[in-house]
Design an enzyme around this catalytic site. Structure first.
Site, PDB file in Angstrom:
ATOM      1  N   ASP A  52       0.951  -1.312   0.069  1.00 55.16           N
ATOM      2  CA  ASP A  52      -0.090   0.019  -0.057  1.00 55.16           C
ATOM      3  C   ASP A  52       0.936   1.272   0.147  1.00 55.16           C
ATOM      4  O   ASP A  52       0.718   2.292   0.618  1.00 55.16           O
ATOM      5  CB  ASP A  52      -1.011  -0.023   1.216  1.00 55.16           C
ATOM      6  CG  ASP A  52      -1.970  -0.916   1.095  1.00 55.16           C
ATOM      7  OD1 ASP A  52      -2.450  -1.302   0.097  1.00 55.16           O
ATOM      8  OD2 ASP A  52      -2.148  -1.865   2.477  1.00 55.16           O
TER       9      ASP A  52
ATOM     10  N   GLY B 278       1.080   3.317  -2.653  1.00 51.28           N
ATOM     11  CA  GLY B 278       0.312   4.443  -3.280  1.00 51.28           C
ATOM     12  C   GLY B 278       0.832   4.560  -4.750  1.00 51.28           C
ATOM     13  O   GLY B 278       0.823   5.314  -5.511  1.00 51.28           O
ATOM     14  N   LYS B 279       1.128   3.135  -5.171  1.00 52.57           N
ATOM     15  CA  LYS B 279       1.637   2.817  -6.702  1.00 52.57           C
ATOM     16  C   LYS B 279       0.505   3.356  -7.662  1.00 52.57           C
ATOM     17  O   LYS B 279       0.821   4.073  -8.734  1.00 52.57           O
ATOM     18  CB  LYS B 279       1.852   1.408  -6.927  1.00 52.57           C
ATOM     19  CG  LYS B 279       2.956   0.801  -6.219  1.00 52.57           C
ATOM     20  CD  LYS B 279       3.267  -0.595  -6.697  1.00 52.57           C
ATOM     21  CE  LYS B 279       2.012  -1.498  -6.658  1.00 52.57           C
ATOM     22  NZ  LYS B 279       1.557  -1.696  -5.114  1.00 52.57           N
TER      23      LYS B 279
ATOM     24  N   LYS C 234      -1.800  -2.382 -16.230  1.00 54.03           N
ATOM     25  CA  LYS C 234      -1.598  -3.109 -14.822  1.00 54.03           C
ATOM     26  C   LYS C 234      -1.163  -4.558 -15.041  1.00 54.03           C
ATOM     27  O   LYS C 234      -1.506  -5.241 -15.968  1.00 54.03           O
ATOM     28  CB  LYS C 234      -3.192  -3.357 -14.238  1.00 54.03           C
ATOM     29  CG  LYS C 234      -3.172  -3.913 -12.561  1.00 54.03           C
ATOM     30  CD  LYS C 234      -2.487  -3.385 -11.734  1.00 54.03           C
ATOM     31  CE  LYS C 234      -2.391  -3.885 -10.185  1.00 54.03           C
ATOM     32  NZ  LYS C 234      -1.583  -3.122  -9.387  1.00 54.03           N
TER      33      LYS C 234
ATOM     34  N   GLU D 265       2.124  -0.660 -14.032  1.00 50.38           N
ATOM     35  CA  GLU D 265       1.833  -0.875 -12.317  1.00 50.38           C
ATOM     36  C   GLU D 265       2.147  -2.084 -11.876  1.00 50.38           C
ATOM     37  O   GLU D 265       1.221  -3.040 -12.349  1.00 50.38           O
ATOM     38  CB  GLU D 265       0.860  -0.125 -11.817  1.00 50.38           C
ATOM     39  CG  GLU D 265       0.412  -0.221 -10.591  1.00 50.38           C
ATOM     40  CD  GLU D 265      -0.744   0.255  -9.787  1.00 50.38           C
ATOM     41  OE1 GLU D 265      -1.169   0.073  -8.938  1.00 50.38           O
ATOM     42  OE2 GLU D 265      -1.773   0.894 -10.675  1.00 50.38           O
ATOM     43  N   GLY D 266       3.062  -2.336 -10.903  1.00 51.86           N
ATOM     44  CA  GLY D 266       3.063  -3.768 -10.431  1.00 51.86           C
ATOM     45  C   GLY D 266       1.999  -4.158  -9.568  1.00 51.86           C
ATOM     46  O   GLY D 266       1.138  -3.184  -9.289  1.00 51.86           O
TER      47      GLY D 266
ATOM     48  N   GLY E 165       2.108  -5.211  -5.762  1.00 56.27           N
ATOM     49  CA  GLY E 165       2.852  -5.176  -4.608  1.00 56.27           C
ATOM     50  C   GLY E 165       4.170  -4.649  -4.752  1.00 56.27           C
ATOM     51  O   GLY E 165       4.435  -3.727  -5.328  1.00 56.27           O
TER      52      GLY E 165
ATOM     53  N   ASN F 189       5.643   9.577  -2.192  1.00 54.80           N
ATOM     54  CA  ASN F 189       4.143   9.915  -2.038  1.00 54.80           C
ATOM     55  C   ASN F 189       3.795  10.536  -0.934  1.00 54.80           C
ATOM     56  O   ASN F 189       3.928   9.932   0.246  1.00 54.80           O
ATOM     57  CB  ASN F 189       3.519   8.627  -2.068  1.00 54.80           C
ATOM     58  CG  ASN F 189       1.917   8.884  -2.298  1.00 54.80           C
ATOM     59  OD1 ASN F 189       1.595   9.816  -2.241  1.00 54.80           O
ATOM     60  ND2 ASN F 189       1.176   7.590  -2.363  1.00 54.80           N
TER      61      ASN F 189
END
Length: 223
Positions: A24, A26-27, A50, A127-128, A130, A187
């Site tokens: 978590d 903030g990706k 994604k 976007e990964g 995790g 972030n």
């Protein structure tokens, strides 16, 4: 959208993998922010993708969030799942979600989808799911995927207690595999404790200047 950091983004390659120091970090927000920043600063037509989506039945909720944050409606490449080719229903780690759904994570499908997006857009932001060490199989981690595809990484960090440790471990994991670090995205949404966040931010900047010179630490302002 204002970039509150004095650092500017390096020239963008055709694809960047967005990973986080934790689940978590903030990706999703930072991926959308980076897409807008590259479009504004470098005039690029940027698309987000994604890597693996869990906890969804059909449409990727992270892709929907990217479009909402950037003020862009769903595209044809979203509707046909090119931007989110691997979706699992259970909200768990990628490997566990795949096992629950009785499927494997099809990395070749992800590759084909990324290549299709590269043909149409200037830059693909992947976007990964995790962090870097999230397993795709028992013997193949997310960081292995990144390394074998020769993808630079934008690493999302924050000011949460423990972030210094997670950030250094992530940077060292990338360095040990010769994976280039494109940028560190700090972030600021999680800057709830001014003492901890200021110390964390300062340490990460000093560490980056010493151990990965030339890699900018970019402040990502809270929504």
């Amino acid at each position: 959208m204002n970039n509150h950091s004095e650092e500017r983004l390096p020239a963008a390659p055709e694809a960047i993998f967005i990973s986080g120091i934790d689940t978590d970090a903030g990706k999703t927000y930072c991926t959308a922010w980076l897409a807008m920043a590259l479009a504004r600063e470098q005039g690029l037509d940027v698309i987000t993708q994604k890597f693996v989506q869990t906890g969804c039945d059909d449409m990727s909720e992270d892709i929907e969030a990217h479009r909402r944050i950037t003020g862009r409606g769903l595209l044809d490449v979203d509707i046909d799942h090119t931007t989110a080719p691997v979706i699992f229903s259970y909200p768990a780690s990628a490997q566990l979600a795949a096992r629950i759904d009785g499927r494997e994570i099809d990395v070749d499908l992800i590759d084909r989808s990324t290549d299709k997006l590269k043909e149409r857009f200037d830059t693909v932001l992947i976007e990964g799911a995790g962090g870097l060490m999230v397993p795709l199989t028992d013997s193949f981690l997310t960081v292995d995927y990144i390394a074998t595809r020769h993808l630079p990484v934008a690493l999302v960090t924050n000011g949460v207690l423990g972030s210094i440790n997670h950030t250094i471990l992530s940077i060292e994991a990338l360095a040990s595999r010769d994976i280039p670090l494109y940028a560190i995205l700090y972030n600021k949404h999680f800057d709830t404790d001014p003492l901890i966040s200021a110390d964390t931010h300062g340490f990460i900047e000093r560490y980056a200047a010493t151990h990965c010179p030339g890699v900018p630490v970019i402040d990502i302002p809270s929504m």
